[in-house]
Design a protein around this motif. Structure first.
Motif, PDB file in Angstrom:
ATOM      1  N   ASP A 163      59.576  86.456-137.905  1.00  0.00           N
ATOM      2  CA  ASP A 163      60.440  85.779-137.464  1.00  0.00           C
ATOM      3  C   ASP A 163      61.756  86.463-136.728  1.00  0.00           C
ATOM      4  N   GLU A 164      61.627  87.596-136.859  1.00  0.00           N
ATOM      5  CA  GLU A 164      62.411  88.692-136.508  1.00  0.00           C
ATOM      6  C   GLU A 164      61.787  88.732-134.952  1.00  0.00           C
ATOM      7  N   PHE A 165      61.130  89.271-134.947  1.00  0.00           N
ATOM      8  CA  PHE A 165      59.837  88.853-133.754  1.00  0.00           C
ATOM      9  C   PHE A 165      60.094  88.356-133.022  1.00  0.00           C
ATOM     10  N   ILE A 166      59.678  87.172-133.308  1.00  0.00           N
ATOM     11  CA  ILE A 166      59.803  85.705-132.864  1.00  0.00           C
ATOM     12  C   ILE A 166      61.905  85.546-131.757  1.00  0.00           C
ATOM     13  N   GLN A 167      62.578  85.910-132.955  1.00  0.00           N
ATOM     14  CA  GLN A 167      63.973  85.506-132.695  1.00  0.00           C
ATOM     15  C   GLN A 167      64.757  86.271-131.767  1.00  0.00           C
ATOM     16  N   TYR A 168      63.792  87.846-131.639  1.00  0.00           N
ATOM     17  CA  TYR A 168      64.822  88.499-130.950  1.00  0.00           C
ATOM     18  C   TYR A 168      63.670  88.466-129.642  1.00  0.00           C
ATOM     19  N   VAL A 169      62.925  87.781-129.112  1.00  0.00           N
ATOM     20  CA  VAL A 169      62.139  88.425-128.221  1.00  0.00           C
ATOM     21  C   VAL A 169      62.690  86.540-127.432  1.00  0.00           C
ATOM     22  N   GLY A 170      63.171  85.579-128.346  1.00  0.00           N
ATOM     23  CA  GLY A 170      63.103  84.492-128.020  1.00  0.00           C
ATOM     24  C   GLY A 170      64.798  84.271-126.852  1.00  0.00           C
ATOM     25  N   GLN A 171      65.837  85.399-127.657  1.00  0.00           N
ATOM     26  CA  GLN A 171      67.191  85.171-126.891  1.00  0.00           C
ATOM     27  C   GLN A 171      67.049  85.803-125.124  1.00  0.00           C
ATOM     28  N   LYS A 172      65.687  86.528-125.226  1.00  0.00           N
ATOM     29  CA  LYS A 172      65.439  87.421-123.741  1.00  0.00           C
ATOM     30  C   LYS A 172      65.327  86.415-122.852  1.00  0.00           C
ATOM     31  N   LYS A 173      65.470  86.258-121.270  1.00  0.00           N
ATOM     32  CA  LYS A 173      65.476  85.723-120.208  1.00  0.00           C
ATOM     33  C   LYS A 173      63.958  86.344-119.696  1.00  0.00           C
ATOM     34  N   LYS A 174      63.868  85.466-118.159  1.00  0.00           N
ATOM     35  CA  LYS A 174      62.639  85.613-118.043  1.00  0.00           C
ATOM     36  C   LYS A 174      62.583  87.217-116.958  1.00  0.00           C
ATOM     37  N   GLY A 175      62.467  88.163-116.891  1.00  0.00           N
ATOM     38  CA  GLY A 175      62.104  89.203-116.202  1.00  0.00           C
ATOM     39  C   GLY A 175      63.010  90.617-117.013  1.00  0.00           C
ATOM     40  N   GLU A 176      63.072  89.692-118.052  1.00  0.00           N
ATOM     41  CA  GLU A 176      63.976  91.216-118.961  1.00  0.00           C
ATOM     42  C   GLU A 176      62.849  92.200-119.414  1.00  0.00           C
ATOM     43  N   ARG A 177      63.150  93.178-119.642  1.00  0.00           N
ATOM     44  CA  ARG A 177      62.233  93.715-120.169  1.00  0.00           C
ATOM     45  C   ARG A 177      62.397  94.739-122.117  1.00  0.00           C
ATOM     46  N   VAL A 178      61.106  93.984-122.753  1.00  0.00           N
ATOM     47  CA  VAL A 178      61.614  94.708-124.326  1.00  0.00           C
ATOM     48  C   VAL A 178      59.922  96.351-124.180  1.00  0.00           C
ATOM     49  N   THR A 190      53.539 102.984-127.814  1.00  0.00           N
ATOM     50  CA  THR A 190      54.835 102.042-126.673  1.00  0.00           C
ATOM     51  C   THR A 190      54.472 101.776-125.626  1.00  0.00           C
ATOM     52  N   ALA A 191      55.134 100.505-125.183  1.00  0.00           N
ATOM     53  CA  ALA A 191      54.656  99.535-124.663  1.00  0.00           C
ATOM     54  C   ALA A 191      55.828  98.706-123.804  1.00  0.00           C
ATOM     55  N   THR A 192      55.870  99.000-122.549  1.00  0.00           N
ATOM     56  CA  THR A 192      57.132  97.914-121.423  1.00  0.00           C
ATOM     57  C   THR A 192      56.911  96.665-121.590  1.00  0.00           C
ATOM     58  N   LEU A 193      57.417  95.667-121.803  1.00  0.00           N
ATOM     59  CA  LEU A 193      56.396  94.590-121.313  1.00  0.00           C
ATOM     60  C   LEU A 193      57.189  93.624-120.609  1.00  0.00           C
ATOM     61  N   THR A 194      57.365  92.804-119.848  1.00  0.00           N
ATOM     62  CA  THR A 194      58.770  91.338-118.485  1.00  0.00           C
ATOM     63  C   THR A 194      58.199  90.861-119.104  1.00  0.00           C
ATOM     64  N   LEU A 195      59.118  90.094-119.776  1.00  0.00           N
ATOM     65  CA  LEU A 195      58.974  88.588-120.266  1.00  0.00           C
ATOM     66  C   LEU A 195      59.188  87.634-118.834  1.00  0.00           C
ATOM     67  N   ALA A 196      57.956  86.677-119.006  1.00  0.00           N
ATOM     68  CA  ALA A 196      57.696  85.848-118.352  1.00  0.00           C
ATOM     69  C   ALA A 196      57.114  84.523-118.492  1.00  0.00           C
ATOM     70  N   PRO A 197      57.265  83.782-117.378  1.00  0.00           N
ATOM     71  CA  PRO A 197      56.881  82.300-118.202  1.00  0.00           C
ATOM     72  C   PRO A 197      55.738  82.183-118.779  1.00  0.00           C
ATOM     73  N   PHE A 198      55.215  81.297-120.007  1.00  0.00           N
ATOM     74  CA  PHE A 198      53.909  81.069-119.901  1.00  0.00           C
ATOM     75  C   PHE A 198      53.484  80.136-118.823  1.00  0.00           C
ATOM     76  N   PRO A 199      52.033  80.012-118.104  1.00  0.00           N
ATOM     77  CA  PRO A 199      51.275  79.644-117.622  1.00  0.00           C
ATOM     78  C   PRO A 199      51.414  77.817-117.759  1.00  0.00           C
ATOM     79  N   LYS A 200      51.538  77.393-118.452  1.00  0.00           N
ATOM     80  CA  LYS A 200      51.403  76.149-118.628  1.00  0.00           C
ATOM     81  C   LYS A 200      52.748  75.569-118.733  1.00  0.00           C
ATOM     82  N   GLU A 201      53.113  76.425-119.181  1.00  0.00           N
ATOM     83  CA  GLU A 201      55.029  75.482-119.571  1.00  0.00           C
ATOM     84  C   GLU A 201      56.242  76.678-119.170  1.00  0.00           C
ATOM     85  N   LYS A 202      56.513  76.353-117.978  1.00  0.00           N
ATOM     86  CA  LYS A 202      56.811  77.043-116.747  1.00  0.00           C
ATOM     87  C   LYS A 202      58.433  77.476-117.632  1.00  0.00           C
ATOM     88  N   HIS A 203      59.166  76.924-118.269  1.00  0.00           N
ATOM     89  CA  HIS A 203      59.960  76.342-119.028  1.00  0.00           C
ATOM     90  C   HIS A 203      60.237  77.298-120.279  1.00  0.00           C
TER      91      HIS A 203
END
Length: 337
Positions: A163-178, A190-203
């Motif tokens: 839940d901690e992981f889901i909540q933290y990532v859920g606050q981020k916006k498209k294009g932000e990195r973690v 360690t890897a740096t990843l950029t948040l992106a829209p889901f293929p079938k759920e663009k919102h």
């Protein structure tokens, strides 16, 4: 000449049979499995003995070949499922297996907690981090993380719960990195990843990960549950009953062979499962006297109602019992003579 023709025809038939056997279709086929005694799999240290048996029921499942595909169309209790009805989006066969085994681990942990709570015995949790169940194809995590990885931290913050992981990532916006720190085969990376829209759920945006908390349960007295390669959460109720029965003086089995199915949550509520008819058949073939089926609060198409229908169809004398909670099952057993 005739001999050559015979050899050629035999070879052709052998090739066709091999093709029909080893060529896999994009379907899974399920069929009745087994009903196995739980006592050999579950052991509470110095636990009470039982005269009867609690039984774990299973469904056999595999990818369909031409033979099993054809047979499923003429066999009443063999069922076919498209791959996308079984696997999550972008999930490989290996990831599906990992997910099912982790769901079983979680089910066992919950069953132990519910049983110990009901028996007024002590238990606690020891978190080991966050476990990756599967990754979604085409998402940022797809080429970096894989099923079985353990997430240790995100942006330098230690993560102990899913839940901690889901909540933290859920606050981020498209294009932000973690920055995700994870362990694989004992090595930390360690890897740096950029948040992106889901293929079938663009919102929706994210990394494309399904995660769960990886933890151990510590009990007094100690308990061991061995489930080998059985996957999924559907044995939750029966694991709970077996553990509880070994913790209390009164033998709930009273000499009966008791099968059943259903998930269990931390509140002791029993949830629906798949393959109920196939599990009824497996229990019947194993000689069970009683079968617990999720009642789903009396829903029109509940597991219980389907189980009753199947039991009537196969002519079993096994009693089908509806349950919504662990207490429902215990109260029924306490009234047995």
């Amino acid at each position: 000449m005739k001999k050559k023709r015979y050899i050629g025809m035999t070879a052709m038939i052998a090739l066709l049979l091999a093709f029909a056997t080893f060529f896999h279709l994009p379907y899974y086929v399920t069929m009745p499995g087994t009903a196995e005694p739980l006592r050999p799999l579950v052991e509470v240290k110095d636990g009470y003995k039982e005269k009867g048996q609690f039984m774990l029921t299973t469904v056999r499942m595999g990818q369909a070949n031409l033979f099993s595909f054809a047979f499923a169309h003429v066999s009443k209790y063999n069922e076919l499922y498209r791959m996308d009805e079984v696997r999550q989006e972008g999930e490989s066969d290996e990831e599906y297996t990992h997910r099912q085994l982790k769901m079983m681990e979680n089910s066992k942990e919950t069953a132990i907690a519910v049983a110990y709570k009901k028996a007024n015995k002590s238990f606690s949790y020891r978190n080991k981090g966050v476990y990756v169940l599967y990754v979604v194809d085409g998402m940022p995590a797809a080429n970096v993380l894989k099923s079985g990885d353990q997430i240790v931290a995100v942006d330098g913050q230690r993560i102990n719960e899913a839940d901690e992981f889901i909540q933290y990532v859920g606050q981020k916006k498209k294009g932000e990195r973690v920055r995700v720190t994870y362990k694989r085969s004992g090595k930390e990376k360690t890897a740096t990843l950029t948040l992106a829209p889901f293929p079938k759920e663009k919102h929706r945006v994210g990394l494309g990960l399904s995660v769960m908390t990886d933890r151990d349960i510590v009990t007094d007295p100690p308990v061991r549950i061995e489930s080998d390669q059985i996957g999924g959460p559907s044995a939750g109720l029966m694991f709970t009953l077996e553990v509880y029965n070994q913790l209390v003086p009164q033998d709930l089995t009273k000499g009966y062979r008791i099968a059943g199915t259903g998930t269990i949550n931390i509140d002791g509520e029993v949830g629906s499962i798949g393959g109920i008819s196939q599990k009824v058949i497996a229990a019947h073939k194993a000689g069970a006297d009683i079968f617990f089926a999720p009642n789903e609060r009396g829903a029109k198409h509940s597991n219980y109602k389907e189980a009753v229908k199947t039991a009537k169809d196969i002519g079993t004398k096994m009693k089908i019992v509806p349950v919504d909670t662990l207490d429902d099952a215990i109260q029924f057993l306490q009234k047995l003579s």
